[in-house]
Design an enzyme around this catalytic site. Sequence first.
Site, short mmCIF file in Angstrom:
data_model
loop_
_atom_site.label_atom_id
_atom_site.label_comp_id
_atom_site.label_asym_id
_atom_site.label_seq_id
_atom_site.Cartn_x
_atom_site.Cartn_y
_atom_site.Cartn_z
N GLU A 143 3.62 6.73 -47.53
CA GLU A 143 3.35 5.59 -46.84
C GLU A 143 4.52 4.63 -46.69
O GLU A 143 4.59 3.46 -47.19
CB GLU A 143 2.32 4.75 -46.89
CG GLU A 143 0.91 5.36 -46.62
CD GLU A 143 -0.31 4.45 -46.60
OE1 GLU A 143 -1.28 4.63 -45.92
OE2 GLU A 143 -0.38 3.48 -47.60
N GLU A 245 -3.78 10.47 -44.11
CA GLU A 245 -4.85 9.88 -44.66
C GLU A 245 -5.75 9.26 -43.57
O GLU A 245 -5.47 8.78 -42.32
CB GLU A 245 -4.47 8.73 -45.47
CG GLU A 245 -3.60 9.16 -46.46
CD GLU A 245 -3.10 7.80 -47.46
OE1 GLU A 245 -3.86 6.70 -47.11
OE2 GLU A 245 -1.96 7.92 -48.17
#
Length: 368
Positions: A143, A245
């Site tokens: 991320e 995710e």
Amino acid sequence: MRFLKGMDISTLKEVEESGGKFYDHGVEKDVMDILKSYDVNAVRLRLWNDPYTEDGKPYGAGTNDLPTTILLTKRALEKGMDVLLDFHYSDFWADPGKQRIPKAWKGMNLEQLEQAVYAYTKETLETMKKADAFPTLVQVGNEVTNGILWPFGKVPDYDGLTRLINAGIRGVRAVDSEIPIMIHLDNGGNNALYRDWFDHFLEKGENFQIIGLSYYPFWHGTLDDLSNNMNDLALRYGKELMLAEVSMGFTMEDYASYEKLEPHERKGMATKPELVEKIQYPMTKEGQKAFLEDIFNRLKNVPDGKAGGFFYWEAAWIPVPGCGWASDDAIVYMEEKGPGGNEWANQALFDYDGNALPALEAVRDFSF
């Protein structure tokens, strides 16, 4: 590459060691066998550089050091599953709110960090190859929306960011010239963010194959926002897309009693109804299943068949004492408020007692 129906199971070893057990229709089984029976064909595993205190106490949340990652990788490969290796390049959680330089790299300048990232990536993959635990995909950074290894690679310093991610990509390529490489951002419903980030990175970035997205419906916009972003990215960049995710709750019931948490210690999703108002499906077992069916259909409709799969985040992180998001020592290291219990148990694909949920049937029944 086949369409990946994946699960992030990074906490699994710690869950099992803490007494967690898993069941399908009342029969206790190895969780990987259960997942495989529902057509799961891939797992995702995070890797932290050194998730321990200076005197060797584990940080928890899976304590995902290299030996743990090798063990879980081998288990998955033996089941015929693909493995996505997720380099955090940190000693503990890395995400848009924190990208801490590992303890061993403190005091390094940008050039030294570039070399450290390259060497660490290369040596890690060489070690995994020697252990017959080589992944099938690699994620360089976790991320990295706001950068990596702050402050040197923090947005808007795209020069530093690109140099550091390039070092990781070169480290992968020094060991395997063909393995698919992912770059992963959060906030999967924000198209403007993705355009700005990848336009900057591609000016000087090394070649990679997959754009990874995180999408959590209570944080990252509507499902239409996600679809619009994926559809645009597929046409704009021509890269394969993957939901690195994704998750959805199956209940609003409080699970804190499983971890023996006091009322003031309860801080998970089950205690945040204001977030649930943003979700298009109810947080029930059937709502979780319907949400995934919707997600899968949207992946199927991404232009040019560019959707390569998904990874459900922490599908097996059931609430067992001793396996929370951070140990007491880790909370001190992170400089965050505790307690460090499991905040995700009501979004797993197993109920609080480890029973497989109906959402796994959606995984099994979906064909790309």
